[in-house]
Scaffold this motif. Sequence first.
Motif, PDB file in Angstrom:
ATOM      1  N   ALA A  41     -13.476  -2.042   3.812  1.00  0.00           N
ATOM      2  CA  ALA A  41     -14.647  -2.818   4.242  1.00  0.00           C
ATOM      3  C   ALA A  41     -14.312  -4.305   4.266  1.00  0.00           C
ATOM      4  CB  ALA A  41     -15.832  -2.545   3.316  1.00  0.00           C
ATOM      5  N   GLY A  42     -13.527  -4.753   3.288  1.00  0.00           N
ATOM      6  CA  GLY A  42     -13.107  -6.154   3.240  1.00  0.00           C
ATOM      7  C   GLY A  42     -12.212  -6.542   4.411  1.00  0.00           C
ATOM      8  N   LEU A  43     -11.374  -5.617   4.852  1.00  0.00           N
ATOM      9  CA  LEU A  43     -10.543  -5.893   6.029  1.00  0.00           C
ATOM     10  C   LEU A  43     -11.427  -6.187   7.239  1.00  0.00           C
ATOM     11  CD1 LEU A  43      -7.740  -3.187   5.678  1.00  0.00           C
ATOM     12  CD2 LEU A  43      -7.492  -5.668   5.369  1.00  0.00           C
ATOM     13  N   ALA A  44     -12.487  -5.418   7.388  1.00  0.00           N
ATOM     14  CA  ALA A  44     -13.410  -5.645   8.503  1.00  0.00           C
ATOM     15  C   ALA A  44     -14.222  -6.915   8.297  1.00  0.00           C
ATOM     16  CB  ALA A  44     -14.342  -4.440   8.664  1.00  0.00           C
ATOM     17  N   ASP A  45     -14.792  -7.075   7.114  1.00  0.00           N
ATOM     18  CA  ASP A  45     -15.714  -8.183   6.858  1.00  0.00           C
ATOM     19  C   ASP A  45     -15.038  -9.551   6.765  1.00  0.00           C
ATOM     20  OD1 ASP A  45     -17.652  -6.203   6.708  1.00  0.00           O
ATOM     21  OD2 ASP A  45     -17.776  -6.237   4.519  1.00  0.00           O
ATOM     22  N   ARG A  46     -13.926  -9.629   6.056  1.00  0.00           N
ATOM     23  CA  ARG A  46     -13.278 -10.920   5.804  1.00  0.00           C
ATOM     24  C   ARG A  46     -12.146 -11.245   6.766  1.00  0.00           C
ATOM     25  NH1 ARG A  46     -14.256  -8.845   0.846  1.00  0.00           N
ATOM     26  NH2 ARG A  46     -12.143  -8.184   0.414  1.00  0.00           N
ATOM     27  N   HIS A  47     -11.534 -10.203   7.335  1.00  0.00           N
ATOM     28  CA  HIS A  47     -10.351 -10.439   8.161  1.00  0.00           C
ATOM     29  C   HIS A  47     -10.535 -10.044   9.621  1.00  0.00           C
ATOM     30  CE1 HIS A  47      -8.133 -11.496   4.556  1.00  0.00           C
ATOM     31  NE2 HIS A  47      -8.680 -10.436   3.988  1.00  0.00           N
ATOM     32  N   GLY A  48     -11.683  -9.500   9.949  1.00  0.00           N
ATOM     33  CA  GLY A  48     -11.991  -9.179  11.343  1.00  0.00           C
ATOM     34  C   GLY A  48     -11.174  -8.049  11.934  1.00  0.00           C
ATOM     35  N   ILE A  49     -10.683  -7.146  11.073  1.00  0.00           N
ATOM     36  CA  ILE A  49      -9.895  -6.007  11.556  1.00  0.00           C
ATOM     37  C   ILE A  49     -10.781  -4.762  11.523  1.00  0.00           C
ATOM     38  CG2 ILE A  49      -7.826  -4.602  11.228  1.00  0.00           C
ATOM     39  CD1 ILE A  49      -6.674  -6.974   9.568  1.00  0.00           C
ATOM     40  N   PRO A  50     -11.069  -4.168  12.660  1.00  0.00           N
ATOM     41  CA  PRO A  50     -11.858  -2.935  12.649  1.00  0.00           C
ATOM     42  C   PRO A  50     -11.109  -1.820  11.906  1.00  0.00           C
ATOM     43  CG  PRO A  50     -11.691  -3.823  14.878  1.00  0.00           C
ATOM     44  CD  PRO A  50     -10.729  -4.590  14.028  1.00  0.00           C
ATOM     45  N   ALA A  60     -15.986  -7.223  13.380  1.00  0.00           N
ATOM     46  CA  ALA A  60     -15.317  -5.959  13.080  1.00  0.00           C
ATOM     47  C   ALA A  60     -16.199  -5.107  12.180  1.00  0.00           C
ATOM     48  CB  ALA A  60     -13.983  -6.234  12.396  1.00  0.00           C
ATOM     49  N   LYS A  61     -16.043  -3.792  12.310  1.00  0.00           N
ATOM     50  CA  LYS A  61     -16.861  -2.861  11.537  1.00  0.00           C
ATOM     51  C   LYS A  61     -15.991  -1.819  10.840  1.00  0.00           C
ATOM     52  CE  LYS A  61     -20.948  -3.126  14.455  1.00  0.00           C
ATOM     53  NZ  LYS A  61     -21.921  -2.367  15.262  1.00  0.00           N
ATOM     54  N   LEU A  62     -16.605  -1.167   9.861  1.00  0.00           N
ATOM     55  CA  LEU A  62     -16.030  -0.018   9.179  1.00  0.00           C
ATOM     56  C   LEU A  62     -16.752   1.214   9.702  1.00  0.00           C
ATOM     57  CD1 LEU A  62     -14.338   1.373   6.930  1.00  0.00           C
ATOM     58  CD2 LEU A  62     -16.210   0.820   5.348  1.00  0.00           C
ATOM     59  N   TYR A  63     -15.999   2.142  10.300  1.00  0.00           N
ATOM     60  CA  TYR A  63     -16.546   3.350  10.892  1.00  0.00           C
ATOM     61  C   TYR A  63     -16.117   4.556  10.068  1.00  0.00           C
ATOM     62  CZ  TYR A  63     -16.917   0.419  15.087  1.00  0.00           C
ATOM     63  OH  TYR A  63     -17.198  -0.587  15.980  1.00  0.00           O
ATOM     64  N   PHE A  64     -16.983   5.567   9.995  1.00  0.00           N
ATOM     65  CA  PHE A  64     -16.615   6.833   9.365  1.00  0.00           C
ATOM     66  C   PHE A  64     -16.976   7.973  10.305  1.00  0.00           C
ATOM     67  CE2 PHE A  64     -17.544  10.101   5.811  1.00  0.00           C
ATOM     68  CZ  PHE A  64     -16.259  10.605   5.876  1.00  0.00           C
ATOM     69  N   TYR A  65     -15.928   8.639  10.817  1.00  0.00           N
ATOM     70  CA  TYR A  65     -16.069   9.842  11.626  1.00  0.00           C
ATOM     71  C   TYR A  65     -15.852  11.022  10.668  1.00  0.00           C
ATOM     72  CZ  TYR A  65     -15.771   7.265  16.032  1.00  0.00           C
ATOM     73  OH  TYR A  65     -16.015   6.422  17.086  1.00  0.00           O
ATOM     74  N   TYR A  66     -16.867  11.844  10.497  1.00  0.00           N
ATOM     75  CA  TYR A  66     -16.767  12.937   9.545  1.00  0.00           C
ATOM     76  C   TYR A  66     -17.118  14.266  10.207  1.00  0.00           C
ATOM     77  CZ  TYR A  66     -21.844  12.657   9.325  1.00  0.00           C
ATOM     78  OH  TYR A  66     -23.174  12.644   9.655  1.00  0.00           O
ATOM     79  N   ALA A  67     -16.617  15.334   9.604  1.00  0.00           N
ATOM     80  CA  ALA A  67     -16.871  16.672  10.138  1.00  0.00           C
ATOM     81  C   ALA A  67     -16.310  17.694   9.175  1.00  0.00           C
ATOM     82  CB  ALA A  67     -16.213  16.839  11.510  1.00  0.00           C
ATOM     83  N   SER A  68     -16.531  18.962   9.503  1.00  0.00           N
ATOM     84  CA  SER A  68     -15.891  20.053   8.771  1.00  0.00           C
ATOM     85  C   SER A  68     -14.470  20.206   9.311  1.00  0.00           C
ATOM     86  CB  SER A  68     -16.684  21.349   8.974  1.00  0.00           C
ATOM     87  OG  SER A  68     -16.650  21.723  10.339  1.00  0.00           O
ATOM     88  N   MET A  69     -13.776  21.179   8.796  1.00  0.00           N
ATOM     89  CA  MET A  69     -12.438  21.495   9.297  1.00  0.00           C
ATOM     90  C   MET A  69     -12.543  21.896  10.770  1.00  0.00           C
ATOM     91  SD  MET A  69     -10.306  21.425   6.536  1.00  0.00           S
ATOM     92  CE  MET A  69      -8.946  22.487   6.908  1.00  0.00           C
ATOM     93  N   ASN A  70     -11.476  21.696  11.510  1.00  0.00           N
ATOM     94  CA  ASN A  70     -11.350  22.134  12.904  1.00  0.00           C
ATOM     95  C   ASN A  70     -12.295  21.457  13.886  1.00  0.00           C
ATOM     96  OD1 ASN A  70      -9.284  24.007  12.285  1.00  0.00           O
ATOM     97  ND2 ASN A  70     -10.814  25.469  11.607  1.00  0.00           N
ATOM     98  N   CYS A 109      -6.496  -2.674  14.991  1.00  0.00           N
ATOM     99  CA  CYS A 109      -7.329  -1.693  14.318  1.00  0.00           C
ATOM    100  C   CYS A 109      -6.540  -0.998  13.215  1.00  0.00           C
ATOM    101  CB  CYS A 109      -7.807  -0.666  15.352  1.00  0.00           C
ATOM    102  SG  CYS A 109      -8.999   0.520  14.757  1.00  0.00           S
ATOM    103  N   VAL A 110      -7.252  -0.511  12.206  1.00  0.00           N
ATOM    104  CA  VAL A 110      -6.681   0.356  11.174  1.00  0.00           C
ATOM    105  C   VAL A 110      -7.341   1.718  11.336  1.00  0.00           C
ATOM    106  CG1 VAL A 110      -6.440   0.779   8.701  1.00  0.00           C
ATOM    107  CG2 VAL A 110      -6.302  -1.563   9.590  1.00  0.00           C
TER     108      VAL A 110
END
Length: 191
Positions: A101-110, A2-12, A83-84
């Motif tokens: 990050a711990g949810l992904a690393d220790r518990h296998g929840i993306p 499992a990984k920690l993802y960050f989708y980022y952008a400006s408004m809209n 997933c979260v």
Amino acid sequence: MAKLYFYYASMNAGKSSTLLQAAFNYGERDMRVSLWTAAIDDRPGFGAISSRIGLASDAHRFQADTDIAGRVLEEHEEAELACVLVDEAQFLTREQVWQLAGLADRHGIPVVCYGLRTDFQGELFPGSAALLGIADALVELKAVCHCGRKATMNLRVDASGKAVKQGAQTEIGGNDRYVALCRKHFTQALQ
């Protein structure tokens, strides 16, 4: 893994609609997700993740002192989570980002977070800074400036549409308070 993802952008840029589409896709496969959003947003639809194109879903609400990992693990024990999904991730604290990050690393929840990278002054939000620092994957979603270039900045405007140069980092608002612009037009608006 499992990984920690960050989708980022400006408004809209479609962050909330992308999150809701992901939740829908998991649901189509009878997979459970845990949806989260910031409790600070008190506009209509408070407590719900809603997009400008009309998609919406209820969600758990986090504040600065919310133990997100603890609550997700309780939910996961009741029925396995696939997933979260976290909207308005810029409002997470650094500690909450590490919890995710711990949810992904220790518990296998993306964990997939969606949020703004910077505020109306071009400064990183604390949650965004932490996510940019430790996320396994960074994905930039695109918004468009009125000139057609990629919008990367969020200009705060007053009731008459004039640029606001100072103020609190967090002021909730939509199209009535913020305009997504390219850096060139953002800089020009602040002059």
